[in-house]
Scaffold this motif. Structure first.
Motif, PDB file in Angstrom:
ATOM      1  N   PHE A   1      33.206  45.343  57.520  1.00 34.21           N
ATOM      2  CA  PHE A   1      34.040  46.486  57.913  1.00 34.21           C
ATOM      3  C   PHE A   1      33.893  47.636  56.912  1.00 34.21           C
ATOM      4  N   CYS A   2      32.658  47.859  56.494  1.00 36.13           N
ATOM      5  CA  CYS A   2      32.347  48.961  55.576  1.00 36.13           C
ATOM      6  C   CYS A   2      30.842  49.168  55.620  1.00 36.13           C
ATOM      7  N   PRO A   3      30.341  50.318  55.156  1.00 38.59           N
ATOM      8  CA  PRO A   3      28.888  50.554  55.172  1.00 38.59           C
ATOM      9  C   PRO A   3      28.164  49.503  54.333  1.00 38.59           C
ATOM     10  N   PRO A   4      26.942  49.135  54.726  1.00 36.50           N
ATOM     11  CA  PRO A   4      26.196  48.113  53.978  1.00 36.50           C
ATOM     12  C   PRO A   4      26.124  48.391  52.478  1.00 36.50           C
ATOM     13  N   GLY A   5      26.023  49.657  52.104  1.00 38.53           N
ATOM     14  CA  GLY A   5      25.934  50.000  50.682  1.00 38.53           C
ATOM     15  C   GLY A   5      27.193  49.707  49.900  1.00 38.53           C
ATOM     16  N   ASP A   6      28.334  49.552  50.588  1.00 42.00           N
ATOM     17  CA  ASP A   6      29.607  49.266  49.912  1.00 42.00           C
ATOM     18  C   ASP A   6      29.890  47.776  49.822  1.00 42.00           C
ATOM     19  N   ARG A   7      28.989  46.948  50.372  1.00 48.20           N
ATOM     20  CA  ARG A   7      29.250  45.506  50.392  1.00 48.20           C
ATOM     21  C   ARG A   7      28.757  44.837  49.120  1.00 48.20           C
ATOM     22  N   ASN A   8      29.525  43.884  48.652  1.00 46.29           N
ATOM     23  CA  ASN A   8      29.093  43.097  47.500  1.00 46.29           C
ATOM     24  C   ASN A   8      28.139  41.999  47.962  1.00 46.29           C
ATOM     25  N   ASN A   9      27.528  41.336  47.006  1.00 46.42           N
ATOM     26  CA  ASN A   9      26.556  40.285  47.282  1.00 46.42           C
ATOM     27  C   ASN A   9      27.180  39.178  48.143  1.00 46.42           C
ATOM     28  N   ALA A  10      26.524  38.842  49.255  1.00 44.68           N
ATOM     29  CA  ALA A  10      27.074  37.858  50.197  1.00 44.68           C
ATOM     30  C   ALA A  10      27.196  36.478  49.561  1.00 44.68           C
ATOM     31  N   ASP A  11      26.246  36.120  48.685  1.00 42.60           N
ATOM     32  CA  ASP A  11      26.332  34.816  48.023  1.00 42.60           C
ATOM     33  C   ASP A  11      27.514  34.774  47.064  1.00 42.60           C
ATOM     34  N   LEU A  12      27.714  35.850  46.303  1.00 39.48           N
ATOM     35  CA  LEU A  12      28.862  35.911  45.392  1.00 39.48           C
ATOM     36  C   LEU A  12      30.162  35.791  46.191  1.00 39.48           C
ATOM     37  N   PHE A  13      30.242  36.496  47.304  1.00 41.56           N
ATOM     38  CA  PHE A  13      31.435  36.458  48.144  1.00 41.56           C
ATOM     39  C   PHE A  13      31.680  35.036  48.663  1.00 41.56           C
ATOM     40  N   ALA A  14      30.640  34.426  49.214  1.00 37.70           N
ATOM     41  CA  ALA A  14      30.788  33.082  49.789  1.00 37.70           C
ATOM     42  C   ALA A  14      31.112  32.049  48.716  1.00 37.70           C
ATOM     43  N   ASP A  15      30.483  32.176  47.552  1.00 38.56           N
ATOM     44  CA  ASP A  15      30.737  31.214  46.473  1.00 38.56           C
ATOM     45  C   ASP A  15      32.157  31.325  45.935  1.00 38.56           C
ATOM     46  N   THR A  16      32.755  32.515  46.038  1.00 37.58           N
ATOM     47  CA  THR A  16      34.097  32.753  45.495  1.00 37.58           C
ATOM     48  C   THR A  16      35.197  32.271  46.437  1.00 37.58           C
ATOM     49  N   LEU A  17      34.869  32.111  47.707  1.00 35.88           N
ATOM     50  CA  LEU A  17      35.887  31.743  48.690  1.00 35.88           C
ATOM     51  C   LEU A  17      36.647  30.487  48.301  1.00 35.88           C
ATOM     52  N   THR A  18      37.952  30.530  48.492  1.00 38.18           N
ATOM     53  CA  THR A  18      38.753  29.314  48.444  1.00 38.18           C
ATOM     54  C   THR A  18      39.344  29.102  49.830  1.00 38.18           C
ATOM     55  N   PHE A  19      39.889  27.936  50.050  1.00 42.38           N
ATOM     56  CA  PHE A  19      40.294  27.573  51.414  1.00 42.38           C
ATOM     57  C   PHE A  19      41.743  27.088  51.448  1.00 42.38           C
ATOM     58  N   LYS A  20      42.586  27.786  50.661  1.00 41.06           N
ATOM     59  CA  LYS A  20      44.005  27.409  50.611  1.00 41.06           C
ATOM     60  C   LYS A  20      44.679  27.649  51.953  1.00 41.06           C
ATOM     61  N   ALA A  21      44.272  28.712  52.647  1.00 39.19           N
ATOM     62  CA  ALA A  21      44.930  29.094  53.901  1.00 39.19           C
ATOM     63  C   ALA A  21      44.099  28.663  55.102  1.00 39.19           C
ATOM     64  N   HIS A  22      44.681  27.822  55.961  1.00 45.24           N
ATOM     65  CA  HIS A  22      44.005  27.389  57.182  1.00 45.24           C
ATOM     66  C   HIS A  22      44.921  27.499  58.402  1.00 45.24           C
ATOM     67  N   SER A  23      46.015  28.285  58.267  1.00 44.58           N
ATOM     68  CA  SER A  23      46.944  28.421  59.397  1.00 44.58           C
ATOM     69  C   SER A  23      47.862  29.602  59.160  1.00 44.58           C
ATOM     70  N   ARG A  24      48.603  29.966  60.189  1.00 40.41           N
ATOM     71  CA  ARG A  24      49.606  31.030  60.053  1.00 40.41           C
ATOM     72  C   ARG A  24      50.627  30.667  58.984  1.00 40.41           C
ATOM     73  N   GLU A  25      51.066  29.411  58.971  1.00 43.20           N
ATOM     74  CA  GLU A  25      52.094  28.971  58.028  1.00 43.20           C
ATOM     75  C   GLU A  25      51.616  29.120  56.580  1.00 43.20           C
ATOM     76  N   ASP A  26      50.315  29.007  56.364  1.00 37.80           N
ATOM     77  CA  ASP A  26      49.786  29.094  55.002  1.00 37.80           C
ATOM     78  C   ASP A  26      49.833  30.517  54.445  1.00 37.80           C
ATOM     79  N   VAL A  27      49.884  31.526  55.306  1.00 41.64           N
ATOM     80  CA  VAL A  27      49.899  32.908  54.811  1.00 41.64           C
ATOM     81  C   VAL A  27      51.253  33.601  55.039  1.00 41.64           C
ATOM     82  N   TYR A  28      52.112  33.025  55.870  1.00 38.84           N
ATOM     83  CA  TYR A  28      53.416  33.649  56.135  1.00 38.84           C
ATOM     84  C   TYR A  28      54.337  33.430  54.937  1.00 38.84           C
ATOM     85  N   LEU A  29      54.998  34.496  54.486  1.00 38.70           N
ATOM     86  CA  LEU A  29      55.909  34.422  53.343  1.00 38.70           C
ATOM     87  C   LEU A  29      57.327  34.693  53.832  1.00 38.70           C
ATOM     88  N   PRO A  30      58.149  33.651  53.982  1.00 39.51           N
ATOM     89  CA  PRO A  30      59.495  33.869  54.513  1.00 39.51           C
ATOM     90  C   PRO A  30      60.388  34.562  53.490  1.00 39.51           C
TER      91      PRO A  30
END
Length: 405
Positions: free
Chosen positions: A283-312
């Motif tokens: 969702f930005c021009p290719p020149g504004d994107r960071n390295n795809a490998d760095l991005f993928a390697d940094t990902l964590t997977f704490k959130a896998h549902s609506r409940e995981d991101v909703y803050l009551p």
């Protein structure tokens, strides 16, 4: 003359192209309410955010003198920041509050954790301007659409059995893991532009019944293509792998460090740990994107549902009259308070251990604090020092959002 412990601030607007135009932007409308500043809304200008913290980018200022908030705080650390912030948070506001007015998707992004942020800052201080992490919350002021966190694995896996998507998951494992998802995300982001365009074109033709409860993809895909064209891989990652969530006013989301997200539309109060580090991948021009490998390697997977991101929200223990709720993210830097007063109502808050920054998001009223009376109007921003109790009153109704330590 001694430094007052409660004083009015002015914020700073910015103009990223995902923002709303002219007077449609709540960020611009609120910014323009501050008296005595040279800010005039232009109908053909984008107004994406108003920042009102002490961070060097788009800083807040003390309204009556024009001094940078950061300079005022550094000259009066003990009084305005207090012991906890001096000892624990390096004598700076540990949070950064903003108003966002979103017309189209922000970049598909994540904010690096402290360890990675420190490495990136050392290696590339121009693009990674501090060594801090940036978990954040967003409290909706309107209808708010967002891609946040990943869908459950059992919702993602069937989509990649479709012939047009099998190329991104060539091993076709019987059971998906988060590492499967990491590699699929990497492959999507590294696909060449023509492949992305071809896949998006074919995806748009898939019958709804083949997509099951992901059929909403067919409605959102043209919208994202209108915004960023058919060659942006961010659309594929967001639609195929991420939760698409719709919230209403008062709902809040929590994005941890390394949490993948892209805000899509709406007006929000956002608050984050004191940082401006970001990795962008779509969702930005290719020149504004960071390295795809760095991005993928940094990902964590704490959130896998609506409940995981909703803050009551919960009733705040600082509240005397029960008109204030607190959003308490699982981090130490800040809480967010929201106070709603009807006509003729009042609220009193006990003093906080650290500094607070508040913004009037609706209505008008009066604040009694530190022996003085302050008029409150929509868009007014105030700094409140540690140890200062507050009383708010309104004859017509009032809403306040306040970040506190």
């Amino acid at each position: 003359m001694s430094q007052p412990r409660v004083f009015q601030l002015s914020g700073t607007c910015n103009n990223y192209p995902w923002g709303k135009k002219g007077k449609q932007s709540l960020a611009a409308q609120l910014c323009a309410q501050t008296p005595g500043i040279d800010f005039h809304i232009k109908d053909d200008e984008f107004y994406s955010e108003m920042w009102f913290g002490d961070y060097p980018d788009f800083p807040a200022r003390k309204l009556d003198t024009g001094e940078l908030l950061s300079e005022v705080l550094q000259k009066n650390k003990e009084q305005l920041l207090g012991k906890k912030v001096i000892e624990k948070f390096d004598s700076q506001l540990p949070y950064l509050p903003k108003i966002l007015s979103i017309a189209k998707a922000l970049p598909l992004q994540l904010h690096p954790n402290k360890e990675l942020a420190t490495k990136l800052h050392k290696k590339d201080p121009e693009n990674f301007t501090d060594p801090n992490h940036k978990p954040e919350i967003a409290v909706a002021l309107s209808k708010f659409e967002v891609f946040a966190g990943f869908k459950p694995l059992d919702k993602i896996a069937p989509l990649f059995k479709l012939p047009l998507l099998q190329q991104f998951n060539p091993e076709q494992p019987e059971k998906w893991t988060d590492e499967t998802l990491r590699n699929v995300t990497r492959n999507l982001l590294k696909a060449d532009l023509e492949t992305v365009k071809k896949v998006q074109t074919e995806l748009a033709k898939v019958p709804k019944d083949q997509l099951g409860d992901a059929a909403y993809i067919l409605d959102l895909l043209p919208r994202l293509q209108d915004q960023y064209g058919p060659k942006d891989a961010g659309s594929l990652v967001a639609l195929l792998c991420m939760n698409f969530l719709v919230f209403g006013p008062g709902d809040a989301v929590w994005i941890p460090a390394d949490g993948i997200h892209a805000y899509l539309a709406g007006d929000i109060v956002e608050c984050m740990a004191r940082s401006n580090n970001v990795l962008n991948s779509g969702f930005c021009p290719p020149g504004d994107r960071n390295n795809a490998d760095l991005f993928a390697d940094t990902l964590t997977f704490k959130a896998h549902s609506r409940e995981d991101v909703y803050l009551p929200s919960k009733r705040s223990e600082k509240s005397k009259n029960g008109k204030t709720v607190v959003y308490r993210p699982p981090m130490s830097e800040f809480d967010m308070l929201k106070t709603d007063l009807g006509a003729g109502e009042s609220e009193e808050l006990t003093a906080s251990e650290g500094p607070g920054v508040m913004i009037v998001t609706k209505g008008e009223g009066v604040m009694h604090a530190d022996g003085a009376e302050h008029q409150l109007k929509e868009g007014f921003i105030f700094f409140v020092a540690p140890g200062v109790p507050i009383k708010w009153e309104s004859q017509k109704g009032l809403q306040i959002h306040m970040a506190v330590v």
